[in-house]
Design a protein around this motif. Structure first.
Motif, PDB file in Angstrom:
ATOM      1  N   GLU A   9      52.698  53.985 111.957  1.00 48.60           N
ATOM      2  CA  GLU A   9      51.434  53.708 112.653  1.00 48.60           C
ATOM      3  C   GLU A   9      50.575  54.959 112.734  1.00 48.60           C
ATOM      4  OE1 GLU A   9      52.135  51.888 116.406  1.00 48.60           O
ATOM      5  OE2 GLU A   9      52.592  49.942 115.525  1.00 48.60           O
ATOM      6  N   GLU A  10      51.187  56.132 112.969  1.00 42.55           N
ATOM      7  CA  GLU A  10      50.433  57.383 113.026  1.00 42.55           C
ATOM      8  C   GLU A  10      49.758  57.664 111.689  1.00 42.55           C
ATOM      9  OE1 GLU A  10      52.900  60.598 114.377  1.00 42.55           O
ATOM     10  OE2 GLU A  10      53.575  59.441 116.116  1.00 42.55           O
ATOM     11  N   VAL A  11      50.472  57.461 110.612  1.00 39.88           N
ATOM     12  CA  VAL A  11      49.917  57.673 109.276  1.00 39.88           C
ATOM     13  C   VAL A  11      48.774  56.696 109.036  1.00 39.88           C
ATOM     14  CG1 VAL A  11      50.399  57.521 106.801  1.00 39.88           C
ATOM     15  CG2 VAL A  11      52.021  58.653 108.322  1.00 39.88           C
ATOM     16  N   ASP A  12      48.946  55.440 109.434  1.00 36.56           N
ATOM     17  CA  ASP A  12      47.882  54.448 109.259  1.00 36.56           C
ATOM     18  C   ASP A  12      46.611  54.865 109.985  1.00 36.56           C
ATOM     19  OD1 ASP A  12      49.280  52.802 107.607  1.00 36.56           O
ATOM     20  OD2 ASP A  12      49.778  51.311 109.142  1.00 36.56           O
ATOM     21  N   GLU A  13      46.754  55.420 111.202  1.00 34.60           N
ATOM     22  CA  GLU A  13      45.579  55.859 111.949  1.00 34.60           C
ATOM     23  C   GLU A  13      44.859  56.993 111.218  1.00 34.60           C
ATOM     24  OE1 GLU A  13      46.333  56.700 116.072  1.00 34.60           O
ATOM     25  OE2 GLU A  13      47.545  54.888 116.269  1.00 34.60           O
ATOM     26  N   LEU A  14      45.613  57.928 110.661  1.00 36.68           N
ATOM     27  CA  LEU A  14      45.012  59.028 109.913  1.00 36.68           C
ATOM     28  C   LEU A  14      44.332  58.504 108.650  1.00 36.68           C
ATOM     29  CD1 LEU A  14      47.760  61.792 110.139  1.00 36.68           C
ATOM     30  CD2 LEU A  14      45.541  61.788 111.271  1.00 36.68           C
ATOM     31  N   ASP A  15      44.980  57.574 107.977  1.00 31.63           N
ATOM     32  CA  ASP A  15      44.435  57.023 106.737  1.00 31.63           C
ATOM     33  C   ASP A  15      43.157  56.233 106.960  1.00 31.63           C
ATOM     34  OD1 ASP A  15      47.604  56.261 105.086  1.00 31.63           O
ATOM     35  OD2 ASP A  15      46.512  58.128 105.300  1.00 31.63           O
ATOM     36  N   ARG A  16      42.915  55.799 108.177  1.00 28.60           N
ATOM     37  CA  ARG A  16      41.745  54.983 108.467  1.00 28.60           C
ATOM     38  C   ARG A  16      40.573  55.783 109.016  1.00 28.60           C
ATOM     39  NH1 ARG A  16      44.850  49.746 110.910  1.00 28.60           N
ATOM     40  NH2 ARG A  16      45.907  49.245 108.973  1.00 28.60           N
ATOM     41  N   ASP A  17      40.644  57.084 108.897  1.00 27.48           N
ATOM     42  CA  ASP A  17      39.554  57.951 109.333  1.00 27.48           C
ATOM     43  C   ASP A  17      38.384  57.764 108.370  1.00 27.48           C
ATOM     44  OD1 ASP A  17      37.800  59.966 109.970  1.00 27.48           O
ATOM     45  OD2 ASP A  17      39.292  61.561 109.897  1.00 27.48           O
ATOM     46  N   LEU A  18      37.316  57.148 108.839  1.00 29.06           N
ATOM     47  CA  LEU A  18      36.171  56.833 107.985  1.00 29.06           C
ATOM     48  C   LEU A  18      35.317  58.045 107.642  1.00 29.06           C
ATOM     49  CD1 LEU A  18      35.025  53.410 109.454  1.00 29.06           C
ATOM     50  CD2 LEU A  18      36.382  53.851 107.405  1.00 29.06           C
ATOM     51  N   SER A  19      35.527  59.152 108.324  1.00 26.28           N
ATOM     52  CA  SER A  19      34.701  60.328 108.053  1.00 26.28           C
ATOM     53  C   SER A  19      34.839  60.790 106.600  1.00 26.28           C
ATOM     54  CB  SER A  19      35.050  61.471 109.004  1.00 26.28           C
ATOM     55  OG  SER A  19      36.351  61.961 108.736  1.00 26.28           O
ATOM     56  N   PHE A  20      35.981  60.499 105.976  1.00 29.82           N
ATOM     57  CA  PHE A  20      36.182  60.877 104.574  1.00 29.82           C
ATOM     58  C   PHE A  20      35.195  60.162 103.656  1.00 29.82           C
ATOM     59  CE2 PHE A  20      40.592  61.125 106.348  1.00 29.82           C
ATOM     60  CZ  PHE A  20      40.671  62.517 106.359  1.00 29.82           C
ATOM     61  N   PHE A  21      34.701  59.017 104.086  1.00 30.37           N
ATOM     62  CA  PHE A  21      33.859  58.169 103.247  1.00 30.37           C
ATOM     63  C   PHE A  21      32.372  58.258 103.591  1.00 30.37           C
ATOM     64  CE2 PHE A  21      38.103  56.360 103.364  1.00 30.37           C
ATOM     65  CZ  PHE A  21      38.376  56.316 101.999  1.00 30.37           C
ATOM     66  N   MET A  22      32.006  59.138 104.494  1.00 27.96           N
ATOM     67  CA  MET A  22      30.605  59.280 104.862  1.00 27.96           C
ATOM     68  C   MET A  22      29.820  59.854 103.684  1.00 27.96           C
ATOM     69  SD  MET A  22      30.398  58.009 107.758  1.00 27.96           S
ATOM     70  CE  MET A  22      31.538  57.459 108.994  1.00 27.96           C
ATOM     71  N   ALA A  23      28.546  59.507 103.616  1.00 24.49           N
ATOM     72  CA  ALA A  23      27.700  59.852 102.464  1.00 24.49           C
ATOM     73  C   ALA A  23      27.715  61.346 102.146  1.00 24.49           C
ATOM     74  CB  ALA A  23      26.277  59.375 102.699  1.00 24.49           C
ATOM     75  N   ASP A  24      27.705  62.184 103.163  1.00 28.19           N
ATOM     76  CA  ASP A  24      27.652  63.622 102.892  1.00 28.19           C
ATOM     77  C   ASP A  24      28.984  64.201 102.424  1.00 28.19           C
ATOM     78  OD1 ASP A  24      28.654  63.170 105.444  1.00 28.19           O
ATOM     79  OD2 ASP A  24      27.787  64.990 106.292  1.00 28.19           O
ATOM     80  N   ASN A  25      30.053  63.388 102.432  1.00 34.88           N
ATOM     81  CA  ASN A  25      31.349  63.858 101.951  1.00 34.88           C
ATOM     82  C   ASN A  25      31.614  63.478 100.493  1.00 34.88           C
ATOM     83  OD1 ASN A  25      32.179  65.180 104.238  1.00 34.88           O
ATOM     84  ND2 ASN A  25      33.200  63.408 105.099  1.00 34.88           N
ATOM     85  N   ALA A  26      30.790  62.618  99.926  1.00 33.04           N
ATOM     86  CA  ALA A  26      31.011  62.190  98.544  1.00 33.04           C
ATOM     87  C   ALA A  26      30.637  63.317  97.585  1.00 33.04           C
ATOM     88  CB  ALA A  26      30.182  60.943  98.236  1.00 33.04           C
TER      89      ALA A  26
END
Length: 155
Positions: A9-26
């Motif tokens: 569950e801890e790994v799932d929470e980390l994997d669901r961090d949407l900040s990785f997918f924000m426009a300025d991170n692409a």
């Protein structure tokens, strides 16, 4: 709850961090040097690479629409069909930064207004032209299969 399930569950929470997918991170698509012909050489005799860069999805969708033809049978519309050959050639033209196949100089030199015809005449040996198309489709991710993406993610 088992310890193993808590860790999952801890790994799932980390994997669901949407900040990785924000426009300025692409990351912006990189330019790539691609060798499609051995026939074009600089003054020192070195083969000149084409420079290519992936194009945005929106542009690919526009090209697909532009290459879609309505099909008729006995005067009635029966559907639509994408001219795949022209579609992939248009993608390759848009992907190619250097040489600029849309340039006035090249169009005049090859006596055509159509950048695809410029490419066909420039890359007049069949293998060159198909290599150019293959590289453009690869750069735009059309040849990625799930196993390749998964393997890259592991590294």
């Amino acid at each position: 709850m088992t310890e193993e399930l808590k860790k999952h569950e801890e790994v799932d929470e980390l994997d669901r961090d949407l900040s990785f997918f924000m426009a300025d991170n692409a990351e912006e698509a990189p330019e790539e040097k691609v060798y499609v012909s051995k026939r074009f050489k600089d003054k020192k005799g070195k083969v000149i690479p084409f420079i290519m860069k992936a194009i945005p999805t929106e542009r690919i969708e526009e090209l697909e629409k532009e290459c879609t033809k309505t099909e008729y049978h006995k005067g009635r519309k029966i559907g639509e069909r994408v001219d795949q050959i022209r579609f992939y050639a248009r993608i390759a033209v848009e992907t190619t930064i250097y040489p600029d196949l849309k340039s006035k100089e090249l169009r005049q030199s090859y006596k055509t207004e159509d950048p695809i015809e410029v490419a066909k005449r420039l890359l007049s040996i069949g293998g060159e032209y198909s290599t150019w198309i293959e590289e453009a489709t690869r750069i735009n991710g059309f040849d990625d299969d799930f196993e390749d993406i998964e393997e890259e993610a592991k590294n």
